[in-house]
Scaffold this active site. Structure first.
Site, PDB file in Angstrom:
ATOM      1  N   ASP A  17      -2.896  29.663  38.870  1.00 47.93           N
ATOM      2  CA  ASP A  17      -2.892  31.122  38.712  1.00 47.93           C
ATOM      3  C   ASP A  17      -1.515  31.655  38.321  1.00 47.93           C
ATOM      4  OD1 ASP A  17      -3.985  33.644  38.705  1.00 47.93           O
ATOM      5  OD2 ASP A  17      -3.672  33.979  40.843  1.00 47.93           O
ATOM      6  N   ARG A  21       0.542  36.771  34.008  1.00 45.82           N
ATOM      7  CA  ARG A  21       1.743  37.512  34.458  1.00 45.82           C
ATOM      8  C   ARG A  21       3.020  36.854  33.959  1.00 45.82           C
ATOM      9  NH1 ARG A  21       0.400  37.277  40.373  1.00 45.82           N
ATOM     10  NH2 ARG A  21      -1.293  35.990  39.562  1.00 45.82           N
ATOM     11  N   TRP A  22       3.039  35.546  33.917  1.00 44.26           N
ATOM     12  CA  TRP A  22       4.211  34.821  33.407  1.00 44.26           C
ATOM     13  C   TRP A  22       4.519  35.279  31.979  1.00 44.26           C
ATOM     14  CZ3 TRP A  22       5.241  31.616  29.282  1.00 44.26           C
ATOM     15  CH2 TRP A  22       6.396  30.824  29.368  1.00 44.26           C
ATOM     16  N   HIS A  34      -1.055  30.822  29.018  1.00 44.30           N
ATOM     17  CA  HIS A  34      -1.993  29.713  29.197  1.00 44.30           C
ATOM     18  C   HIS A  34      -1.446  28.429  28.555  1.00 44.30           C
ATOM     19  CE1 HIS A  34      -4.729  32.342  31.115  1.00 44.30           C
ATOM     20  NE2 HIS A  34      -5.040  33.035  30.030  1.00 44.30           N
ATOM     21  N   ASN A  65     -14.766  33.441  34.483  1.00 49.47           N
ATOM     22  CA  ASN A  65     -13.742  33.654  33.453  1.00 49.47           C
ATOM     23  C   ASN A  65     -14.310  33.996  32.063  1.00 49.47           C
ATOM     24  OD1 ASN A  65     -11.359  31.242  34.803  1.00 49.47           O
ATOM     25  ND2 ASN A  65     -11.417  33.460  35.048  1.00 49.47           N
ATOM     26  N   TRP A  66     -15.610  33.793  31.866  1.00 48.28           N
ATOM     27  CA  TRP A  66     -16.213  34.163  30.572  1.00 48.28           C
ATOM     28  C   TRP A  66     -16.084  35.656  30.322  1.00 48.28           C
ATOM     29  CZ3 TRP A  66     -17.289  30.121  27.606  1.00 48.28           C
ATOM     30  CH2 TRP A  66     -17.649  28.911  28.201  1.00 48.28           C
ATOM     31  N   ARG A 190      -6.173  33.667  48.235  1.00 47.34           N
ATOM     32  CA  ARG A 190      -7.626  33.528  48.366  1.00 47.34           C
ATOM     33  C   ARG A 190      -8.086  32.276  47.629  1.00 47.34           C
ATOM     34  NH1 ARG A 190      -7.021  38.622  45.488  1.00 47.34           N
ATOM     35  NH2 ARG A 190      -6.989  38.175  43.270  1.00 47.34           N
ATOM     36  N   SER A 192     -11.045  32.058  45.716  1.00 53.36           N
ATOM     37  CA  SER A 192     -11.661  32.388  44.420  1.00 53.36           C
ATOM     38  C   SER A 192     -12.766  31.421  43.991  1.00 53.36           C
ATOM     39  CB  SER A 192     -10.587  32.483  43.327  1.00 53.36           C
ATOM     40  OG  SER A 192      -9.655  33.480  43.631  1.00 53.36           O
TER      41      SER A 192
HETATM   42  C1  FPP Z   1      -5.406  31.789  35.641  1.00 48.83           C
HETATM   43  O1  FPP Z   1      -4.260  32.600  35.386  1.00 48.83           O
HETATM   44  C2  FPP Z   1      -5.557  30.772  34.599  1.00 48.83           C
HETATM   45  C3  FPP Z   1      -6.683  30.576  33.837  1.00 48.83           C
HETATM   46  C4  FPP Z   1      -7.909  31.378  33.995  1.00 48.83           C
HETATM   47  C5  FPP Z   1      -6.711  29.563  32.749  1.00 48.83           C
HETATM   48  C6  FPP Z   1      -6.051  28.232  33.042  1.00 48.83           C
HETATM   49  C7  FPP Z   1      -6.068  27.411  31.809  1.00 48.83           C
HETATM   50  C8  FPP Z   1      -5.088  26.566  31.401  1.00 48.83           C
HETATM   51  C9  FPP Z   1      -3.881  26.290  32.204  1.00 48.83           C
HETATM   52  C10 FPP Z   1      -5.137  25.868  30.067  1.00 48.83           C
HETATM   53  C11 FPP Z   1      -6.329  25.032  29.729  1.00 48.83           C
HETATM   54  C12 FPP Z   1      -6.633  23.921  30.629  1.00 48.83           C
HETATM   55  C13 FPP Z   1      -6.306  22.610  30.505  1.00 48.83           C
HETATM   56  C14 FPP Z   1      -6.804  21.662  31.531  1.00 48.83           C
HETATM   57  C15 FPP Z   1      -5.481  22.046  29.420  1.00 48.83           C
HETATM   58  P1  FPP Z   1      -4.436  34.146  35.052  1.00 48.83           P
HETATM   59  O2  FPP Z   1      -4.642  34.279  33.591  1.00 48.83           O
HETATM   60  O3  FPP Z   1      -5.548  34.711  35.882  1.00 48.83           O
HETATM   61  O4  FPP Z   1      -3.063  34.718  35.470  1.00 48.83           O
HETATM   62  P2  FPP Z   1      -2.756  36.210  35.955  1.00 48.83           P
HETATM   63  O5  FPP Z   1      -3.342  36.328  37.340  1.00 48.83           O
HETATM   64  O6  FPP Z   1      -1.276  36.257  35.957  1.00 48.83           O
HETATM   65  O7  FPP Z   1      -3.385  37.161  34.969  1.00 48.83           O
END
Ligand code: FPP
Length: 236
Positions: A17, A21-22, A34, A65-66, A190, A192
């Site tokens: 997660d 934000r990063w 990502h 996530n979709w 959490r 999730s």
């Molecule tokens: C959650 O952070 C991250 C995801 C829903 C996607 C994770 C996917 C990858 C790391 C890349 C693809 C996978 C592989 C195995 C190569 P967020 O976007 O919810 O972060 P945020 O809470 O800061 O918005």
């Protein structure tokens, strides 16, 4: 490596997660987060292998996530496909790969590649690396229950054969042990809908570090904390 080998977790789950934000903090599009998250995934998988962790599971894409914007979903799918294309290198590493979740919504090429990699690596036994894609913990339990109902319906088992170990064995993680350390970076505290059955007795480790910044040093901190906690499994 600082953590004591004797008290290493057997199965670590990672909730990746904080990618969005990063990126936002750096003025970059969320998709850049990502991409950096995918690099962190490779880095941490390699490090776990190096220090002798036997099972690792990464939450890459949930059943929810979709709902994200199409552009973001496409970017995650393309990072995942890139990984699938190069994942055979893990074969050299004696690593078994599995993909948790319902594969049916993915396009044919992706599905075939996942099935191929699972088959090609099924006898590797130094580490199991699971990627949860289109995964939900409740969906996992429903999937196991449906398989059990099928066995009962066909007369293969009777009601009295249904116990916790049967439910566990028919989850997507059926060939893996329970999670004993669950790590969630990104500041939220959490679960999730990740590995909810499998984490019943897991230790939880939360940190504000965002997933793309999660380093081997951060993992060492989590392992140190894990090894210092007393685990009694409901006993005294
Ligand atoms: C959650 O952070 C991250 C995801 C829903 C996607 C994770 C996917 C990858 C790391 C890349 C693809 C996978 C592989 C195995 C190569 P967020 O976007 O919810 O972060 P945020 O809470 O800061 O918005």
């Amino acid at each position: 490596m600082s953590a004591d080998k004797n008290i290493l977790p057997v199965h670590i789950g990672f909730i990746m997660d904080g990618n969005g934000r990063w990126a936002e903090k750096k003025g970059l599009p969320r998709t850049a987060g990502h991409a950096e998250g995918a690099r962190a995934f490779r880095r941490i998988a390699r490090y776990c292998k190096k220090i002798g962790i036997k099972n690792i599971t990464f939450y890459a894409f949930s059943t929810e996530n979709w709902k994200r914007p199409r552009e973001e979903v496409n970017a995650i799918m393309s990072l995942f496909m890139q990984y699938l294309d190069e994942a055979e290198d893990f074969a050299k590493d004696n690593t078994r790969l599995i993909f948790l979740g319902d594969k049916s919504p993915f396009d044919a090429k992706m599905r075939e590649r996942m099935v191929y990699l699972e088959k090609a690596s099924e006898n590797f036994d130094e580490m199991t690396l699971a990627v949860a894609m289109n995964y939900g913990g409740r969906d996992d339990i429903v999937h196991s229950v449906k398989r059990i109902a099928g066995l009962v319906k066909n007369g293969d088992i009777s009601l009295s054969d249904i116990d916790e170990s049967l439910v566990s064995s028919l989850l997507y993680t059926g060939t893996m042990p329970d999670v004993d350390l669950l790590i969630r970076p990104g500041g939220e505290k959490r679960i999730s809908n990740f590995l909810i059955w499998q984490s019943s007795y897991a230790e939880f480790y939360f940190t504000d570090v965002l997933w793309p910044d999660f380093s081997s040093g951060e993992l060492d901190k989590a392992l140190k904390e894990f090894s210092s906690r007393s685990r009694r499994f409901g006993g005294v």
